[in-house]
Design a protein around this motif. Sequence first.
Motif, PDB file in Angstrom:
ATOM      1  N   ASN A  38       0.807  -1.342   0.048  1.00 22.07           N
ATOM      2  CA  ASN A  38       0.227   0.414   0.008  1.00 22.07           C
ATOM      3  C   ASN A  38       0.654   1.232  -0.076  1.00 22.07           C
ATOM      4  O   ASN A  38       0.599   2.343  -0.622  1.00 22.07           O
ATOM      5  CB  ASN A  38      -0.835   0.099   1.160  1.00 22.07           C
ATOM      6  N   GLN A  39       2.055   1.267   0.668  1.00 23.59           N
ATOM      7  CA  GLN A  39       2.779   2.419   0.775  1.00 23.59           C
ATOM      8  C   GLN A  39       3.608   2.675  -0.466  1.00 23.59           C
ATOM      9  O   GLN A  39       3.675   3.663  -0.863  1.00 23.59           O
ATOM     10  CB  GLN A  39       3.767   2.342   1.939  1.00 23.59           C
ATOM     11  N   VAL A  40       3.962   1.591  -1.142  1.00 27.74           N
ATOM     12  CA  VAL A  40       4.440   1.728  -2.574  1.00 27.74           C
ATOM     13  C   VAL A  40       3.502   2.238  -3.540  1.00 27.74           C
ATOM     14  O   VAL A  40       3.780   3.076  -4.325  1.00 27.74           O
ATOM     15  CB  VAL A  40       4.875   0.070  -3.012  1.00 27.74           C
ATOM     16  N   VAL A  41       2.025   1.914  -3.507  1.00 28.65           N
ATOM     17  CA  VAL A  41       1.221   2.297  -4.403  1.00 28.65           C
ATOM     18  C   VAL A  41       1.052   3.934  -3.989  1.00 28.65           C
ATOM     19  O   VAL A  41       0.878   4.691  -5.138  1.00 28.65           O
ATOM     20  CB  VAL A  41      -0.104   1.657  -4.284  1.00 28.65           C
ATOM     21  N   ILE A  42       1.235   4.173  -2.699  1.00 33.16           N
ATOM     22  CA  ILE A  42       1.013   5.588  -2.467  1.00 33.16           C
ATOM     23  C   ILE A  42       2.084   6.625  -2.933  1.00 33.16           C
ATOM     24  O   ILE A  42       1.999   7.479  -3.431  1.00 33.16           O
ATOM     25  CB  ILE A  42       0.889   5.956  -0.896  1.00 33.16           C
ATOM     26  N   ASP A  43       3.429   6.043  -2.714  1.00 33.05           N
ATOM     27  CA  ASP A  43       4.611   6.676  -3.330  1.00 33.05           C
ATOM     28  C   ASP A  43       4.490   6.750  -4.858  1.00 33.05           C
ATOM     29  O   ASP A  43       4.799   7.760  -5.263  1.00 33.05           O
ATOM     30  CB  ASP A  43       5.653   5.808  -2.797  1.00 33.05           C
ATOM     31  N   GLN A  44       4.028   5.930  -5.432  1.00 34.90           N
ATOM     32  CA  GLN A  44       3.986   5.906  -6.977  1.00 34.90           C
ATOM     33  C   GLN A  44       3.050   6.839  -7.460  1.00 34.90           C
ATOM     34  O   GLN A  44       3.229   7.557  -8.214  1.00 34.90           O
ATOM     35  CB  GLN A  44       3.765   4.477  -7.524  1.00 34.90           C
TER      36      GLN A  44
ATOM     37  N   GLN B 191       2.253   9.411  -5.898  1.00 31.61           N
ATOM     38  CA  GLN B 191       2.478  10.944  -5.622  1.00 31.61           C
ATOM     39  C   GLN B 191       3.663  11.259  -6.521  1.00 31.61           C
ATOM     40  O   GLN B 191       3.735  12.328  -7.091  1.00 31.61           O
ATOM     41  CB  GLN B 191       3.436  10.870  -4.180  1.00 31.61           C
ATOM     42  N   GLN B 192       4.461  10.290  -7.058  1.00 34.73           N
ATOM     43  CA  GLN B 192       5.438  10.478  -7.938  1.00 34.73           C
ATOM     44  C   GLN B 192       4.709  10.989  -9.474  1.00 34.73           C
ATOM     45  O   GLN B 192       5.294  11.648 -10.106  1.00 34.73           O
ATOM     46  CB  GLN B 192       6.520   9.249  -8.209  1.00 34.73           C
ATOM     47  N   ILE B 193       3.726  10.155  -9.752  1.00 34.27           N
ATOM     48  CA  ILE B 193       2.950  10.249 -11.029  1.00 34.27           C
ATOM     49  C   ILE B 193       2.447  11.762 -10.925  1.00 34.27           C
ATOM     50  O   ILE B 193       2.504  12.550 -11.805  1.00 34.27           O
ATOM     51  CB  ILE B 193       1.851   9.394 -11.060  1.00 34.27           C
ATOM     52  N   SER B 194       1.846  12.326  -9.671  1.00 34.23           N
ATOM     53  CA  SER B 194       1.313  13.512  -9.765  1.00 34.23           C
ATOM     54  C   SER B 194       2.272  14.679  -9.971  1.00 34.23           C
ATOM     55  O   SER B 194       2.252  15.603 -10.659  1.00 34.23           O
ATOM     56  CB  SER B 194       0.693  13.808  -8.239  1.00 34.23           C
ATOM     57  N   ARG B 195       3.633  14.357  -9.207  1.00 34.88           N
ATOM     58  CA  ARG B 195       4.706  15.379  -9.480  1.00 34.88           C
ATOM     59  C   ARG B 195       4.940  15.463 -10.955  1.00 34.88           C
ATOM     60  O   ARG B 195       5.322  16.283 -11.565  1.00 34.88           O
ATOM     61  CB  ARG B 195       5.810  15.015  -8.825  1.00 34.88           C
TER      62      ARG B 195
END
Length: 67
Positions: free
Chosen positions: A23-29, A31-35
């Motif tokens: 779940n944390q990996v998905v959240i991090d990804q 956020q990176q996609i949004s940036r």
Amino acid sequence: MKDEIIDLQTKLSFQDSLLEELNQVVIDQQQQISRLELALDSMKVQINTMQTGTQEPGQQHEIPPHY
């Protein structure tokens, strides 16, 4: 029977931990996609600004004289 319950509890604990990690990996990804989307939008604006700043109206589709 008691060993089986302990084994199931151990597996469940491992799965819970793994689920939290994924779940944390998905959240991090996300956020990176949004940036990256913000950076892409910014670059599009910069490119459009550069193109409109260097071209006069009507020159956009003209063939260069050496053709």
